[in-house]
Design an enzyme around this catalytic site. Sequence first.
Site, PDB file in Angstrom:
ATOM      1  N   LEU A   1       0.854  -1.184   0.000  1.00 49.72           N
ATOM      2  CA  LEU A   1       0.000   0.000   0.000  1.00 49.72           C
ATOM      3  C   LEU A   1       0.889   1.233   0.000  1.00 49.72           C
ATOM      4  O   LEU A   1       1.995   1.215   0.563  1.00 49.72           O
ATOM      5  CB  LEU A   1      -0.899   0.023   1.243  1.00 49.72           C
ATOM      6  N   ASP A   2       0.400   2.323  -0.605  1.00 54.50           N
ATOM      7  CA  ASP A   2       1.145   3.578  -0.599  1.00 54.50           C
ATOM      8  C   ASP A   2       1.279   4.092   0.836  1.00 54.50           C
ATOM      9  O   ASP A   2       0.507   3.713   1.728  1.00 54.50           O
ATOM     10  CB  ASP A   2       0.421   4.631  -1.433  1.00 54.50           C
ATOM     11  N   ALA A   3       2.225   4.999   1.041  1.00 53.29           N
ATOM     12  CA  ALA A   3       2.479   5.525   2.382  1.00 53.29           C
ATOM     13  C   ALA A   3       1.242   6.165   2.999  1.00 53.29           C
ATOM     14  O   ALA A   3       0.981   6.029   4.193  1.00 53.29           O
ATOM     15  CB  ALA A   3       3.625   6.534   2.337  1.00 53.29           C
TER      16      ALA A   3
END
Length: 231
Positions: free
Chosen positions: A100-102
């Site tokens: 998942l993105d930050a």
Amino acid sequence: MRLDKFLCETLGVTRKQAARVLKSEAITVNGEVIKSGAVKVSDDAEVEFEGQRLMLSGPRYFMMHKPAGVVCSHEDAFNPTVFVLLEEVNAEKLHIAGRLDADTTGLLLLTDDGQWSHRIISPKHKCDKTYRVWLADPLADDVAAQFEQGVMLRGEKEETLPAKLEKVDECEVLLTIQEGKYHQVKRMFAAVGNRVEALHRESVGPLCLDDSLEPGEYRPLTADEVAMFIK
């Protein structure tokens, strides 16, 4: 299994470090001090290090409620990683089954079982990933149809696989995809002239995020949950 390999896996040390531990006479096998790493240990052997029993662990599977602001990698020069949230022995041997993105929150799966994670990550297994998406602008009427047909993302050579879009509110939707391209959800909405304000993964396949987990918390998967991805 050779004793030195057994020590590498249970103590999380290198082969050279295992040799030093053996030389210090800190290892016993069935009550006998052993200094040779070449000795074979059976599955039922009692191996102890300074009096503490050592046991091989089987494959490990965890779900985490990923908070915003942590990155899905083992090391990062600028941000904390999800692995600092894990209080597990040899956590560095775990990997993420679908990053998942930050700034994205929600269900994150971690394991040391490569075949199991491949069933989740590979598009050929058609594993659904459902995201709750908050948009900058109201959803246009034709977006669901576009996503169902597939959209062309910037820099890609092929359209996305068919995706299911369910409208919750004017600027809130549920999106189910079977891929995991770089920033895919954000890029899909950018391709239709909208912008993602916030993103939360609710489920992977039939497995939903445990409601009892607060952001940053995690727990092992049950045997039944692991089996959901084994066909």
